[in-house]
Design a protein around this motif. Structure first.
Motif, PDB file in Angstrom:
ATOM      1  N   GLN A 192       0.815  -1.211   0.000  1.00  0.00           N
ATOM      2  CA  GLN A 192       0.000   0.000   0.000  1.00  0.00           C
ATOM      3  C   GLN A 192       0.850   1.263   0.000  1.00  0.00           C
ATOM      4  O   GLN A 192       0.555   2.225  -0.708  1.00  0.00           O
ATOM      5  N   VAL A 193       1.909   1.248   0.793  1.00  0.00           N
ATOM      6  CA  VAL A 193       2.759   2.426   0.947  1.00  0.00           C
ATOM      7  C   VAL A 193       3.783   2.534  -0.174  1.00  0.00           C
ATOM      8  O   VAL A 193       4.253   3.608  -0.499  1.00  0.00           O
ATOM      9  N   ARG A 194       4.117   1.398  -0.786  1.00  0.00           N
ATOM     10  CA  ARG A 194       5.099   1.326  -1.870  1.00  0.00           C
ATOM     11  C   ARG A 194       6.501   1.682  -1.384  1.00  0.00           C
ATOM     12  O   ARG A 194       7.226   2.441  -2.026  1.00  0.00           O
ATOM     13  N   ALA A 195       6.856   1.130  -0.235  1.00  0.00           N
ATOM     14  CA  ALA A 195       8.193   1.335   0.322  1.00  0.00           C
ATOM     15  C   ALA A 195       8.969   0.026   0.240  1.00  0.00           C
ATOM     16  O   ALA A 195       8.378  -1.045   0.103  1.00  0.00           O
ATOM     17  N   THR A 196      10.280   0.122   0.325  1.00  0.00           N
ATOM     18  CA  THR A 196      11.090  -1.089   0.365  1.00  0.00           C
ATOM     19  C   THR A 196      10.960  -1.729   1.742  1.00  0.00           C
ATOM     20  O   THR A 196      10.560  -1.069   2.717  1.00  0.00           O
ATOM     21  N   ASP A 197      11.323  -2.991   1.851  1.00  0.00           N
ATOM     22  CA  ASP A 197      11.259  -3.687   3.137  1.00  0.00           C
ATOM     23  C   ASP A 197      12.050  -2.945   4.207  1.00  0.00           C
ATOM     24  O   ASP A 197      11.548  -2.704   5.305  1.00  0.00           O
ATOM     25  N   GLY A 198      13.294  -2.589   3.885  1.00  0.00           N
ATOM     26  CA  GLY A 198      14.153  -1.927   4.863  1.00  0.00           C
ATOM     27  C   GLY A 198      13.644  -0.569   5.277  1.00  0.00           C
ATOM     28  O   GLY A 198      13.665  -0.219   6.462  1.00  0.00           O
ATOM     29  N   ASN A 199      13.173   0.211   4.315  1.00  0.00           N
ATOM     30  CA  ASN A 199      12.666   1.547   4.610  1.00  0.00           C
ATOM     31  C   ASN A 199      11.405   1.461   5.466  1.00  0.00           C
ATOM     32  O   ASN A 199      11.283   2.145   6.487  1.00  0.00           O
ATOM     33  N   LEU A 200      10.472   0.613   5.073  1.00  0.00           N
ATOM     34  CA  LEU A 200       9.238   0.460   5.842  1.00  0.00           C
ATOM     35  C   LEU A 200       9.551  -0.063   7.235  1.00  0.00           C
ATOM     36  O   LEU A 200       9.003   0.425   8.226  1.00  0.00           O
ATOM     37  N   GLY A 201      10.447  -1.050   7.317  1.00  0.00           N
ATOM     38  CA  GLY A 201      10.808  -1.612   8.612  1.00  0.00           C
ATOM     39  C   GLY A 201      11.370  -0.559   9.555  1.00  0.00           C
ATOM     40  O   GLY A 201      11.036  -0.524  10.742  1.00  0.00           O
ATOM     41  N   ALA A 202      12.212   0.313   9.033  1.00  0.00           N
ATOM     42  CA  ALA A 202      12.795   1.374   9.855  1.00  0.00           C
ATOM     43  C   ALA A 202      11.708   2.323  10.361  1.00  0.00           C
ATOM     44  O   ALA A 202      11.714   2.720  11.533  1.00  0.00           O
ATOM     45  N   HIS A 203      10.770   2.684   9.509  1.00  0.00           N
ATOM     46  CA  HIS A 203       9.689   3.589   9.916  1.00  0.00           C
ATOM     47  C   HIS A 203       8.765   2.915  10.928  1.00  0.00           C
ATOM     48  O   HIS A 203       8.323   3.550  11.889  1.00  0.00           O
ATOM     49  N   LEU A 204       8.494   1.640  10.737  1.00  0.00           N
ATOM     50  CA  LEU A 204       7.651   0.914  11.690  1.00  0.00           C
ATOM     51  C   LEU A 204       8.331   0.798  13.053  1.00  0.00           C
ATOM     52  O   LEU A 204       7.667   0.910  14.088  1.00  0.00           O
ATOM     53  N   ARG A 205       9.645   0.616  13.069  1.00  0.00           N
ATOM     54  CA  ARG A 205      10.370   0.558  14.343  1.00  0.00           C
ATOM     55  C   ARG A 205      10.284   1.897  15.075  1.00  0.00           C
ATOM     56  O   ARG A 205      10.147   1.932  16.302  1.00  0.00           O
ATOM     57  N   ARG A 206      10.345   2.992  14.334  1.00  0.00           N
ATOM     58  CA  ARG A 206      10.208   4.319  14.978  1.00  0.00           C
ATOM     59  C   ARG A 206       8.817   4.486  15.577  1.00  0.00           C
ATOM     60  O   ARG A 206       8.673   4.986  16.691  1.00  0.00           O
TER      61      ARG A 206
END
Length: 112
Positions: free
Chosen positions: A39-53
């Motif tokens: 849905q967001v169209r982010a890479t795994d690493g980028n999305l993962g970093a934002h979710l951790r924040r």
């Protein structure tokens, strides 16, 4: 402070990816990582970093498990996340409404 004061905008929510994630999670019970990624169209690493924040701030909760031996990570918005998202949206609405009411005369002399 005024409606235009940028300090009203939660910098954690203000990120495009985190804002998108919170908007999705506010509308559903929970969502799987791959759904959010699509849905967001982010890479795994980028999305993962934002979710951790978001998780670190207490805005989302994560549940890791397995389905047929395949790892599955699901996210749910917390009450604090819901409040932060609602406050962010409320401030944007006030900002837009204040902008619509400003005329050049009131805005500091942009008259001809």
């Amino acid at each position: 402070m005024t409606d235009y004061d940028y300090r009203h905008l939660d910098p954690l929510v203000h990120s495009r990816i985190r804002l998108s994630v919170l908007a999705i999670l506010a509308a559903v019970e929970d969502a799987e990582f791959t759904y959010l990624r699509g849905q967001v169209r982010a890479t795994d690493g980028n999305l993962g970093a934002h979710l951790r924040r978001l998780e670190g701030a207490g805005y989302v909760r994560v549940h890791k498990g397995f389905v047929r031996r395949k790892p599955m990570t699901r996210y749910r918005i917390t009450n604090a996340g819901r409040r932060a998202f609602a406050g962010y949206v409320d401030h944007l609405e006030r900002l837009l409404n204040a902008s619509a009411g400003d005329t050049p005369d009131r805005a500091g002399g942009l008259t001809e």
